[in-house]
Design an enzyme around this catalytic site. Structure first.
Site, PDB file in Angstrom:
ATOM      1  N   CYS A 134       0.835  -1.197   0.000  1.00 41.91           N
ATOM      2  CA  CYS A 134       0.000   0.000   0.000  1.00 41.91           C
ATOM      3  C   CYS A 134       0.878   1.259   0.000  1.00 41.91           C
ATOM      4  O   CYS A 134       1.554   1.512  -0.973  1.00 41.91           O
ATOM      5  CB  CYS A 134      -0.980  -0.049   1.173  1.00 41.91           C
ATOM      6  SG  CYS A 134      -2.402   1.035   0.948  1.00 41.91           S
ATOM      7  N   HIS A 175      -3.527  -5.641   0.980  1.00 38.73           N
ATOM      8  CA  HIS A 175      -2.941  -5.863   2.311  1.00 38.73           C
ATOM      9  C   HIS A 175      -2.957  -7.343   2.698  1.00 38.73           C
ATOM     10  O   HIS A 175      -3.864  -7.792   3.404  1.00 38.73           O
ATOM     11  CB  HIS A 175      -3.745  -5.090   3.359  1.00 38.73           C
ATOM     12  CG  HIS A 175      -3.508  -3.616   3.336  1.00 38.73           C
ATOM     13  ND1 HIS A 175      -2.435  -3.022   3.953  1.00 38.73           N
ATOM     14  CD2 HIS A 175      -4.199  -2.618   2.752  1.00 38.73           C
ATOM     15  CE1 HIS A 175      -2.474  -1.713   3.762  1.00 38.73           C
ATOM     16  NE2 HIS A 175      -3.535  -1.433   3.034  1.00 38.73           N
ATOM     17  N   GLU A 207      -1.274  -8.796   4.888  1.00 39.00           N
ATOM     18  CA  GLU A 207      -1.103  -8.974   6.344  1.00 39.00           C
ATOM     19  C   GLU A 207      -2.445  -9.011   7.075  1.00 39.00           C
ATOM     20  O   GLU A 207      -2.500  -9.377   8.243  1.00 39.00           O
ATOM     21  CB  GLU A 207      -0.203  -7.866   6.919  1.00 39.00           C
ATOM     22  CG  GLU A 207      -0.824  -6.478   7.057  1.00 39.00           C
ATOM     23  CD  GLU A 207      -0.827  -5.659   5.778  1.00 39.00           C
ATOM     24  OE1 GLU A 207      -0.642  -6.236   4.687  1.00 39.00           O
ATOM     25  OE2 GLU A 207      -1.029  -4.423   5.880  1.00 39.00           O
TER      26      GLU A 207
END
Lengths: 80, 223
Positions: free
Chosen positions: B86, B196, B198
């Site tokens: 990002c 994302h 994660e």
């Protein structure tokens, strides 16, 4: 002291969704026949020098290093 | 394998990234502040997401000129893996470590939703845990993810397999060129991606599709 203005604009061929939205908004305000709006940035600066050649050289370096993203943007420098 | 997470003012996904790296590698990453000029000996450096320097001037532009970036550039040249997610992706393109630029979403809106990603190249250091062409789920949250690169550079990148992720099944959230969601550098050790991963690594997240990126990069792919 030298005053300068740096103008940063999008290169041709790079889509500008913000420009498109502004164009649409102008149309809805009744401004017809407005085309190809491209949004850019203007930086006004003051430099502690009286050497115009050096000022131009420094401004060019500033544009290349930070003020413009030369992948998508062009810049122009004007000493005022 | 050891990892590091870069911290800059305005980045806010660092905690999620630290949690993901800790969970997957079994050891907490070291954190590196923006003014540091040396990075400890690690195998993977991660620049997380957020809004470094308030996205002033251009997203990632100011962060890309901080001292820590020179250190990261040197590590990358030595072959250390670098992942930017990002805002981290935006910082890597602004630093010139990845080709192209990330522009305002064509919708002009901030998008926060789940998308589908196609693994276009499963032979990178970051995607070996996936199958070629596999479709995975992944969350996105950004305002400036509209990837642009000159046609000539794009052609060279596609020929070399540098386009790693594409938005699949009509889920492109930002108008990016050729649905590009993630790219690697020429050497293949620097990956930037808007989504994302994660945030999709354990059951509590509702899925584990993002895990493979970290498992690949940290060399802990389950047999």
């Amino acid at each position: 002291m030298i005053k300068a203005r740096v103008t940063v604009t999008l290169k041709n061929g790079v889509l500008d969704p913000q420009g498109k939205a502004i164009e649409g908004a102008l149309g809805s305000l009744g401004f017809e026949g407005v085309h190809q709006i491209r949004q850019g940035k203007v930086f006004d600066l003051e430099l502690d020098t009286s050497d115009r050649a050096k000022a131009e050289e420094d401004l060019k370096a500033m544009c290349e290093k930070l003020l413009a993203n030369t992948v998508i943007e062009n810049y122009s420098i004007a000493l005022l | 394998m050891k990892s590091a997470v870069v911290q800059l003012p305005g980045l806010n996904r660092d905690r999620d990234m630290i949690a993901a790296l800790t969970r997957i590698s079994g050891q907490a990453p070291v954190t590196v502040w923006q003014t540091e000029t040396e990075i400890p000996d690690v195998d993977l450096i991660v620049i997380p997401g957020g809004f470094s320097y308030g996205d002033y001037l251009r997203c990632g532009a100011i962060a890309a000129r901080m001292p820590v970036m020179q250190a990261i550039r040197e590590k990358a040249a030595q072959g250390v893996k670098v992942l930017g997610v990002c805002n981290g992706f935006q910082i890597l393109v602004e630093a010139g470590m990845l080709p192209g630029a990330l522009m305002r979403n064509t919708s002009l809106k901030f998008v926060c939703r789940e998308v589908k990603l196609e693994v276009v190249n499963a032979e990178t250091d970051f995607t070996r845990a996936y199958a070629q062409g596999q479709i995975i789920r992944c969350p996105v949250a950004h305002h400036d993810g509209n990837y642009f690169v000159e046609a000539e550079t794009l052609k060279a990148m596609e020929d070399k397999g540098q386009v790693v992720f594409r938005y699949a099944e009509g889920t492109n959230p930002n108008g990016s060129m050729m649905d590009i969601a993630g790219v690697v550098n020429d050497a293949g050790n620097v990956l930037g991606m808007m989504p994302h991963p994660e945030n999709l690594i354990e059951a509590a997240h509702g899925g584990t599709d993002g895990r493979g990126i970290f498992a690949s990069a940290l060399d802990v792919i389950a047999a």
